[in-house]
Design an enzyme around this catalytic site. Structure first.
Site, mmCIF file in Angstrom:
data_model
loop_
_atom_site.group_PDB
_atom_site.id
_atom_site.type_symbol
_atom_site.label_atom_id
_atom_site.label_comp_id
_atom_site.label_asym_id
_atom_site.label_seq_id
_atom_site.Cartn_x
_atom_site.Cartn_y
_atom_site.Cartn_z
ATOM 1 N N SER A 154 0.844 -1.193 0.000
ATOM 2 C CA SER A 154 0.000 0.000 0.000
ATOM 3 C C SER A 154 0.878 1.242 0.000
ATOM 4 O O SER A 154 2.106 1.148 0.064
ATOM 5 C CB SER A 154 -0.899 -0.010 1.226
ATOM 6 O OG SER A 154 -0.104 0.241 2.363
ATOM 7 N N LYS A 155 0.226 2.393 -0.047
ATOM 8 C CA LYS A 155 0.938 3.670 -0.164
ATOM 9 C C LYS A 155 2.042 3.833 0.868
ATOM 10 O O LYS A 155 3.059 4.455 0.602
ATOM 11 C CB LYS A 155 -0.052 4.823 -0.027
ATOM 12 C CG LYS A 155 -0.823 5.047 -1.299
ATOM 13 C CD LYS A 155 -1.317 6.490 -1.380
ATOM 14 C CE LYS A 155 -2.067 6.716 -2.666
ATOM 15 N NZ LYS A 155 -3.507 6.647 -2.541
ATOM 16 N N ARG A 156 1.806 3.268 2.066
ATOM 17 C CA ARG A 156 2.839 3.511 3.073
ATOM 18 C C ARG A 156 4.145 2.775 2.753
ATOM 19 O O ARG A 156 5.164 3.032 3.364
ATOM 20 C CB ARG A 156 2.323 3.220 4.486
ATOM 21 C CG ARG A 156 1.983 1.855 4.725
ATOM 22 C CD ARG A 156 1.168 1.619 5.969
ATOM 23 N NE ARG A 156 0.751 0.252 5.888
ATOM 24 C CZ ARG A 156 1.519 -0.755 6.200
ATOM 25 N NH1 ARG A 156 2.721 -0.565 6.676
ATOM 26 N NH2 ARG A 156 1.082 -1.990 6.044
ATOM 27 N N HIS A 157 4.111 1.863 1.784
ATOM 28 C CA HIS A 157 5.356 1.205 1.367
ATOM 29 C C HIS A 157 6.125 2.028 0.333
ATOM 30 O O HIS A 157 7.234 1.687 -0.023
ATOM 31 C CB HIS A 157 5.061 -0.172 0.766
ATOM 32 C CG HIS A 157 4.542 -1.160 1.762
ATOM 33 N ND1 HIS A 157 3.234 -1.566 1.787
ATOM 34 C CD2 HIS A 157 5.151 -1.808 2.775
ATOM 35 C CE1 HIS A 157 3.058 -2.440 2.767
ATOM 36 N NE2 HIS A 157 4.209 -2.599 3.381
ATOM 37 N N GLY A 158 5.507 3.076 -0.186
ATOM 38 C CA GLY A 158 6.171 3.892 -1.223
ATOM 39 C C GLY A 158 5.287 3.978 -2.449
ATOM 40 O O GLY A 158 4.066 3.986 -2.333
#
Ligand code: GLU
Length: 478
Positions: free
Chosen positions: A252-256
């Protein structure tokens, strides 16, 4: 009917995620491998979350990746329309079929009532599901609710049953019907629920294989119930694993970066992304990693898709990207680089195209992404020429001063082909100053590029030419 018809059925509720792009790619490779059809269907019945702009970027991203569809938006076929919001009449008539068979009932519960039921079940540690409050209402009770102004949704009556199916990736799957409550097929706003619309569309569009992420496994059970209720033959299912971040949670977005659009902007080549996603979670028998589209298609089989989640490794994608950049024809690469150059402030249409090509030819092996181009080509443009602090340090030395003076002297009094002048100039400086190795080349590099690292110096000089180099040297010596 064709033996292989597959589809990609995105909901336009956000940018195309690499996970969904991978699903599209698996379906596309499957269709191309078997000479079947790949259908694109837009699932836009959730009006509150769907947005036309996402539909546009979706088509743009698929086009960019080179995933072409045989039927779908902008390519009408025999089974259209391919947008669910344009198929509402079809869902209505199918609802009637199930009403006639007494497989559905109107439900008058409000959102708040449903939420309350959910919370009560959770608190008493029971599975949250609809327990059929409206299932056995009498005609009078229904009338009463309608008089109150309640608009019903329609629910499917789930019979206690075990749903069993063969998954092409996971083998035999068994899902207990017990855990499933009567589910909504038409919402109170008249829009079809996902599971309902998808069954009707997959059936009417002649879909033979449904290849999608394992997050849809529980939906498949509901869908099979609907296939049975309609008397339709279900397609063959294949649920692939999802893409995970390094911490093994869903990417998800928090991974980049996670959307195709973001990778496009970063300067990843579509070929590299397709290659990476196509191999992620599956491997080729000879463990090759750089494969052309054709090779991926001819070697594609769902049997190789792994059941466990695949970890997304951006480093590996960058590694592949550098290989694709290196192998790209320079002329083609120049075209692909132009939007990135424009963005960095270069006016590419007024540049000498041959000269630009020479530059790109020289630096292409240093590029990992297209977006990095500015860091590599700025040395060739006078308006970008600037001494870094490291370069200044190199040039402050006495020996450097002598080298630069000798270099200028030579260039001022000699002309000829840049290649010849450069080697003759180096020879002259050596003789005149006695400098050699680093002591000789570092000041030259620092003076003519403004930096202490960069491409081969003779090649840089050839591209810059005598005049431009002299101008730069005059900054240093003045
Ligand atoms: N619209 C659904 C999604 O985007 C499609 C799932 C399916 O392939 O059936 O998740």
């Amino acid at each position: 009917m064709e033996k292989y018809r597959v589809r990609f059925a995105p909901s336009p509720t956000g940018e195309l995620h690499v996970g969904n792009a991978r699903t599209a790619l698996f379906n596309w490779m499957f269709a191309r491998h078997h000479g079947g059809s790949f259908i694109l269907r837009i699932e836009d019945t959730d009006e509150s979350r769907s947005d036309l702009s996402y539909q546009i970027t979706l088509l743009r991203d698929l086009n960019w990746l080179g995933i072409d569809w045989d039927e779908g938006p902008q390519k009408e076929g025999l089974y259209g329309p391919y947008k669910q919001s344009e198929r509402l009449e079809i869902y209505k008539s199918h609802l009637q079929k199930l009403i006639d068979k007494d497989f559905v009932y109107p439900c008058y519960c409000t959102e708040e009532e449903l939420e309350e039921e959910r919370q009560t079940l959770i608190l008493s540690k029971r599975m949250p599901r609809y327990r059929g409050k409206c299932r056995n209402l009498t005609a009078d009770e229904r009338k009463k609710r309608e008089k109150e102004g309640r608009i019903p949704s329609f629910r499917f009556k789930v019979q206690p049953q075990v749903i069993e199916f063969e998954d092409l990736i996971r083998g035999t799957m068994k899902i207990e019907g017990e855990t499933i409550g009567d589910f909504i097929i038409i919402r109170s706003n008249g829009m079809p629920a996902y599971n309902f619309a998808v069954v009707i569309d997959d059936h009417l569009m002649g879909i033979t294989h449904v290849i999608r992420g394992e997050d849809h496994l529980s939906n498949t059970a509901l869908q099979i119930m609907l296939y049975r209720a309609f008397g339709f033959n279900p397609p063959t299912f294949a649920h692939h694993s999802l893409i995970l971040g390094k911490d093994r949670t869903k990417l998800s977005k928090r991974h980049g970066s996670v959307s195709v659009g973001e990778f496009h902007k970063k300067g990843i080549l579509p070929e590299a992304l397709v290659n990476y996603l196509g191999l992620l979670g599956s491997s080729f028998t000879d463990s090759r990693e750089v494969l052309s589209r054709e090779e991926m298609i001819s070697g594609f089989t769902l049997k190789r898709a792994s059941k466990s989640g695949a970890i997304f490794d951006e480093e590996k994608l960058l590694w592949l990207n550098a290989i694709y950049i290196r192998n790209c024809e320079t002329e083609d690469l120049v075209e692909r680089l132009k939007p990135f150059l424009e963005q960095a402030g270069y006016k590419t249409d007024t540049m000498d195209q041959e000269w630009l090509k020479e530059i790109i030819e020289l630096i292409k092996t240093d590029l990992t992404t297209l977006a990095e181009v500015n860091n590599h080509i700025d040395i060739f443009f006078d308006e970008k020429y600037k001494l870094t602090s490291e370069a200044k340090k190199v040039l402050e030395r006495d020996s450097a001063d002598k080298v630069i003076k000798a270099f200028s002297e030579y260039l001022e009094t000699n002309t000829g082909s840049p290649k010849d002048i450069y080697s003759a100039a180096v020879k002259y400086i050596k003789e005149k100053t006695g400098a050699k190795g680093k002591e000789l080349f570092m000041p030259i590099r620092a003076a003519i590029t403004g930096k202490v690292h960069g491409p081969e110096l003779d090649k840089v000089f050839i591209i810059l030419g005598r005049e431009r180099t002299l101008k730069r040297l005059s900054f240093i010596t003045s």
